[in-house]
Design an enzyme around this catalytic site. Structure first.
Site, short mmCIF file in Angstrom:
data_model
loop_
_atom_site.label_atom_id
_atom_site.label_comp_id
_atom_site.label_asym_id
_atom_site.label_seq_id
_atom_site.Cartn_x
_atom_site.Cartn_y
_atom_site.Cartn_z
N ASP A 21 -0.33 4.27 6.69
CA ASP A 21 -0.52 3.35 7.91
C ASP A 21 -1.66 3.42 8.55
O ASP A 21 -2.37 2.56 8.83
CB ASP A 21 0.79 3.74 8.61
CG ASP A 21 1.14 2.21 9.46
OD1 ASP A 21 0.92 1.05 9.03
OD2 ASP A 21 1.20 2.22 10.73
N LYS A 78 0.75 -1.13 0.25
CA LYS A 78 -0.14 0.09 0.09
C LYS A 78 1.05 1.26 0.06
O LYS A 78 0.80 2.10 -0.80
CB LYS A 78 -0.98 0.17 1.27
CG LYS A 78 -1.87 -1.27 1.39
CD LYS A 78 -2.88 -1.17 2.72
CE LYS A 78 -1.93 -1.41 3.77
NZ LYS A 78 -1.49 -2.60 4.15
#
Length: 322
Positions: A181, A163
């Site tokens: 995050d 990601k």
């Protein structure tokens, strides 16, 4: 729903709202139970039915003028009617002087009285967004959020799937990082989700093998933004050869975050896939659909028309006996 104390209001919005406590420390730890604020004008006049005592109560020029028009005993009776309720606090606008009876009753009841120099309408308009945000439903998700062509893409997936690397590549291509995050999500109204990063890790990214990097320092202020509306969820998954993936996009997927339905795009990952370009296409396709152009639906309609034309031609040829 969040709990908010009067002290929190003073600490966080004291300067912007020009707040001045008139009763010292009295009642500053009282909880504000509602995101609403209103005028107690009818209560001061003696009508107490349907009074929303749980709100912040604001005394503007009209209310203060009304109290000043009463004699001492009448003013005290009027204020006693108000302070018989367990109200969070009283705010006086336009820098007006507080009646002595009001301050005395407030101290006796432990209810804070606050003054602001702002006009009543301006105070309402500045206070309401703060209260709405403080009391809005919220959640935290493990993921990354980026602004891609003005579309807020929320990237979800297992830890280590890529990601952060995907968002880093998007930033290098001119898009903007919102959060990495940890994404704090707040619902505004019934259908708007706003995502932002944690205040400590804002604009920082963790790239495995490299460590923490400061996106703003590396790419400049244009590469980051404080918050962004979440419009599409991109779910990153490991490629599963035994699973059927959507190949047309006609029947779009959805997911819910804080009871708000969002388009869901599942992207299976395998070596060599250009994930960054795919994410840009996801954003552009969302913009097209928002503008009324659905590529998958348009292709489906075109295919149906072509099949109908062929069927008509076949029927014509079958009925041609010459």
């Amino acid at each position: 729903m969040s709990s908010l104390r009067i002290r929190d209001l003073l600490e966080r919005k004291g300067d912007p709202l020009q707040l001045e406590p008139l009763t010292g420390e009295a009642g500053l730890d009282r909880v504000i139970p509602s995101a609403e604020a209103s005028s107690p004008g009818l209560v001061l006049a003696g009508y107490t039915q349907r009074f929303a005592a749980h709100r912040i109560h604001i005394l503007g020029e009209t209310e203060i003028t009304y109290l000043a028009s009463l004699d001492g005993s009448g003013r005290r009776r009027s204020l006693e009617t108000l302070f018989d309720f367990d109200i969070p606090c009283v705010v006086i606008t336009k820098g007006q002087e507080a009646p002595a009876e009001l301050l005395g009753l407030a101290r006796a009841k432990g209810i804070p009285v606050i003054r602001t120099k702002l006009k009543t309408a301006e105070f309402y308009s500045r206070l309401k967004p703060f209260l709405d945000d403080a009391f809005a439903p919220h959640t935290t998700v493990h993921g990354s959020l980026a602004d891609v062509f003005g579309v807020g893409l929320l990237f979800l997936g297992r830890s280590g799937i890529g990601k952060s690397e995907c968002v880093l590549d998007l930033v290098e291509r001119g898009h903007r990082l919102v959060a990495d995050d940890v994404v704090h999500i707040t619902r505004r109204g019934n259908d708007v989700l706003i995502g932002r990063g944690h205040e400590l890790s804002r604009h920082y990214m963790e790239i495995r093998g490299v460590g923490l990097i400061d996106i703003q320092a590396l790419f400049g202020i244009r590469a980051v933004r404080q918050q962004k509306r979440i419009e599409v969820v991109v779910q990153l998954e490991d490629w599963d050869a035994g699973r059927e993936y959507d190949r047309t996009g006609i029947e779009g997927q959805e997911t819910k975050v804080l009871e708000v339905a969002l388009p869901l795009v599942t992207v299976p990952l395998n070596p060599g896939k250009n994930l960054t370009v795919i994410c840009e296409v996801v954003a552009m396709n969302h913009l097209l659909r928002y503008g009324g152009v659905d590529s998958a639906q348009a292709f489906n309609e075109r295919l149906i028309r072509r099949m109908a034309e062929k069927r008509q031609l076949q029927e014509y040829l079958e009925e041609d006996y010459e």
